[in-house]
Enzyme design. Sequence first.
Site, PDB file in Angstrom:
ATOM      1  N   ARG A 245       0.858  -1.188   0.000  1.00 46.23           N
ATOM      2  CA  ARG A 245       0.000   0.000   0.000  1.00 46.23           C
ATOM      3  C   ARG A 245       0.894   1.238   0.000  1.00 46.23           C
ATOM      4  O   ARG A 245       1.902   1.282   0.718  1.00 46.23           O
ATOM      5  CB  ARG A 245      -0.927   0.039   1.216  1.00 46.23           C
ATOM      6  CG  ARG A 245      -2.131  -0.892   1.124  1.00 46.23           C
ATOM      7  CD  ARG A 245      -3.140  -0.469   0.034  1.00 46.23           C
ATOM      8  NE  ARG A 245      -4.282  -1.360  -0.025  1.00 46.23           N
ATOM      9  CZ  ARG A 245      -4.389  -2.438  -0.793  1.00 46.23           C
ATOM     10  NH1 ARG A 245      -3.383  -2.782  -1.590  1.00 46.23           N
ATOM     11  NH2 ARG A 245      -5.478  -3.173  -0.783  1.00 46.23           N
ATOM     12  N   GLU A 274      -2.464   7.446  -5.032  1.00 51.70           N
ATOM     13  CA  GLU A 274      -2.774   6.757  -6.286  1.00 51.70           C
ATOM     14  C   GLU A 274      -4.231   6.893  -6.720  1.00 51.70           C
ATOM     15  O   GLU A 274      -4.538   6.772  -7.910  1.00 51.70           O
ATOM     16  CB  GLU A 274      -2.408   5.268  -6.189  1.00 51.70           C
ATOM     17  CG  GLU A 274      -3.309   4.461  -5.261  1.00 51.70           C
ATOM     18  CD  GLU A 274      -2.944   2.969  -5.278  1.00 51.70           C
ATOM     19  OE1 GLU A 274      -1.760   2.646  -5.169  1.00 51.70           O
ATOM     20  OE2 GLU A 274      -3.876   2.149  -5.387  1.00 51.70           O
TER      21      GLU A 274
HETATM   22  P1  NAI Z   1      -1.442 -11.098   5.143  1.00 47.90           P
HETATM   23  O1  NAI Z   1      -2.448 -10.608   6.129  1.00 47.90           O
HETATM   24  O2  NAI Z   1      -1.401 -12.537   4.777  1.00 47.90           O
HETATM   25  O3  NAI Z   1       0.031 -10.706   5.660  1.00 47.90           O
HETATM   26  C1  NAI Z   1       0.369  -9.456   6.187  1.00 47.90           C
HETATM   27  C2  NAI Z   1       1.457  -9.687   7.217  1.00 47.90           C
HETATM   28  O4  NAI Z   1       1.940  -8.396   7.658  1.00 47.90           O
HETATM   29  C3  NAI Z   1       0.971 -10.442   8.460  1.00 47.90           C
HETATM   30  O5  NAI Z   1       1.794 -11.561   8.703  1.00 47.90           O
HETATM   31  C4  NAI Z   1       1.101  -9.408   9.575  1.00 47.90           C
HETATM   32  O6  NAI Z   1       1.449  -9.982  10.835  1.00 47.90           O
HETATM   33  C5  NAI Z   1       2.229  -8.534   9.032  1.00 47.90           C
HETATM   34  N1  NAI Z   1       2.354  -7.241   9.689  1.00 47.90           N
HETATM   35  C6  NAI Z   1       1.404  -6.523  10.339  1.00 47.90           C
HETATM   36  N2  NAI Z   1       1.960  -5.400  10.838  1.00 47.90           N
HETATM   37  C7  NAI Z   1       3.258  -5.425  10.495  1.00 47.90           C
HETATM   38  C8  NAI Z   1       4.363  -4.545  10.750  1.00 47.90           C
HETATM   39  N3  NAI Z   1       4.214  -3.420  11.472  1.00 47.90           N
HETATM   40  N4  NAI Z   1       5.577  -4.887  10.250  1.00 47.90           N
HETATM   41  C9  NAI Z   1       5.733  -6.027   9.541  1.00 47.90           C
HETATM   42  N5  NAI Z   1       4.738  -6.897   9.299  1.00 47.90           N
HETATM   43  C10 NAI Z   1       3.523  -6.594   9.772  1.00 47.90           C
HETATM   44  O7  NAI Z   1      -1.629 -10.175   3.870  1.00 47.90           O
HETATM   45  P2  NAI Z   1      -1.164 -10.495   2.365  1.00 47.90           P
HETATM   46  O8  NAI Z   1      -2.238 -11.232   1.646  1.00 47.90           O
HETATM   47  O9  NAI Z   1       0.197 -11.048   2.369  1.00 47.90           O
HETATM   48  O10 NAI Z   1      -1.155  -9.013   1.743  1.00 47.90           O
HETATM   49  C11 NAI Z   1      -0.224  -8.042   2.178  1.00 47.90           C
HETATM   50  C12 NAI Z   1      -0.637  -6.702   1.621  1.00 47.90           C
HETATM   51  O11 NAI Z   1      -0.476  -6.722   0.191  1.00 47.90           O
HETATM   52  C13 NAI Z   1      -2.135  -6.365   1.801  1.00 47.90           C
HETATM   53  O12 NAI Z   1      -2.344  -5.721   3.035  1.00 47.90           O
HETATM   54  C14 NAI Z   1      -2.426  -5.450   0.650  1.00 47.90           C
HETATM   55  O13 NAI Z   1      -2.300  -4.114   1.126  1.00 47.90           O
HETATM   56  C15 NAI Z   1      -1.328  -5.739  -0.366  1.00 47.90           C
HETATM   57  N6  NAI Z   1      -1.851  -6.256  -1.636  1.00 47.90           N
HETATM   58  C16 NAI Z   1      -1.455  -5.657  -2.807  1.00 47.90           C
HETATM   59  C17 NAI Z   1      -1.900  -6.111  -4.025  1.00 47.90           C
HETATM   60  C18 NAI Z   1      -1.452  -5.496  -5.320  1.00 47.90           C
HETATM   61  O14 NAI Z   1      -2.105  -5.705  -6.350  1.00 47.90           O
HETATM   62  N7  NAI Z   1      -0.358  -4.759  -5.353  1.00 47.90           N
HETATM   63  C19 NAI Z   1      -2.862  -7.215  -4.104  1.00 47.90           C
HETATM   64  C20 NAI Z   1      -3.166  -7.839  -2.828  1.00 47.90           C
HETATM   65  C21 NAI Z   1      -2.689  -7.344  -1.641  1.00 47.90           C
END
Ligand code: NAI
Length: 343
Positions: A245, A274
């Site tokens: 993000r 964006e």
């Molecule tokens: P997820 O929920 O599986 O993993 C996110 C991880 O970040 C979790 O393990 C959580 O504990 C960790 N986290 C939380 N706070 C944190 C911090 N302060 N420092 C480090 N890690 C922390 O989510 P997923 O599916 O891996 O997605 C991650 C992000 O990717 C989403 O939040 C979304 O914003 C973004 N995304 C982007 C897309 C794109 O098209 N560019 C598409 C899908 C998701």
Amino acid sequence: MQEQPSRQGALRIAMFSSQPYDRRFFEEARAARNDGAEIHYHATALDAETAVLAQGCTAVCVFVNDVLDAATLDLLHGLGVRALLLRCAGFNNVDLHAAARLGMFAARVPAYSPEAVAEHALAMIQTLNRHTHRAYARVREGNFALEGLLGMTLHGKTAGIVGTGKIGLATARILNGFGCRVLGFDPFPSPAFAPLGTMVPLAQLLAESDIVSLHCPLTDTTRHLIDAATLAAMKPGAMLVNTSRGGLIDTAAVIEALKSRQLGALAIDVYEQESALFFHDHSGDILTDDIFGRLLTFPNVLITGHQGFFTIEALREIAAITFDNLDCFRRGGQCANLLPAPD
Ligand code: NAI
């Protein structure tokens, strides 16, 4: 196109920020499931001004840059909308308190091909690293000189994954395949990361990584996780990758770090502001965002317009899971994909 009259009793959904590919995959999924829901596709984004387009609908289907703040949710609720169907994973654009206060059903698509985003992160890393975008243009001009295309071998380099959730893990798996030493930072570490790399404190990850890739959600605590202080703590000349993000990065601070060469390269699929730009053709417009304009001037910055998710498999999955979520709403039963309760 003339609106078709509503089928008797059909549940109506207003889809906002819809693109031709959304219609294609949602109509395919609807036909495959023989779902009677009626989807009204609107290209416009949802906010308090456009909420009225949901008149007569029981649900709205929204994407990353739709605004679901308290004012918009109050309006939607007043129009009879009871379900918020997010066709994305991130939900930083939803006021969870307002949704809970109004008792609205709110569900997302938590995972729809983490590999799609991870593979895009790697495509960006290798494009920036090996300058394939510049080589493509050069070769088409008959220029086969290599000066300016020098890259680094990824094998043996250190890659830091911030957020070892689904996408972070998928990225770590690919980087392992490249022969990288993988470091991870996550306040809630997943045991699945253990065979892929080493969990370390954020400061160590920043200091040791040649590539830092962000995969954590945008929350109040992660906003501007990358600012002047964390940029200064990075290994000089490292590459920063953000497919998560835009708000994770203080863009003004990143520009300063690029100018001082503390930051060696930047790859972003997401950008703080964006919503004013992405998903639309602005090629004939005057760009008014000077920060974005400055980013475009750097040869070592690669920007894509939030396309990490954009694969056939992911779009199919997004449509299928959104219909599953709709079924949960209809049945009033349990739903594994509900947005979390507010803090
Ligand atoms: P997820 O929920 O599986 O993993 C996110 C991880 O970040 C979790 O393990 C959580 O504990 C960790 N986290 C939380 N706070 C944190 C911090 N302060 N420092 C480090 N890690 C922390 O989510 P997923 O599916 O891996 O997605 C991650 C992000 O990717 C989403 O939040 C979304 O914003 C973004 N995304 C982007 C897309 C794109 O098209 N560019 C598409 C899908 C998701």
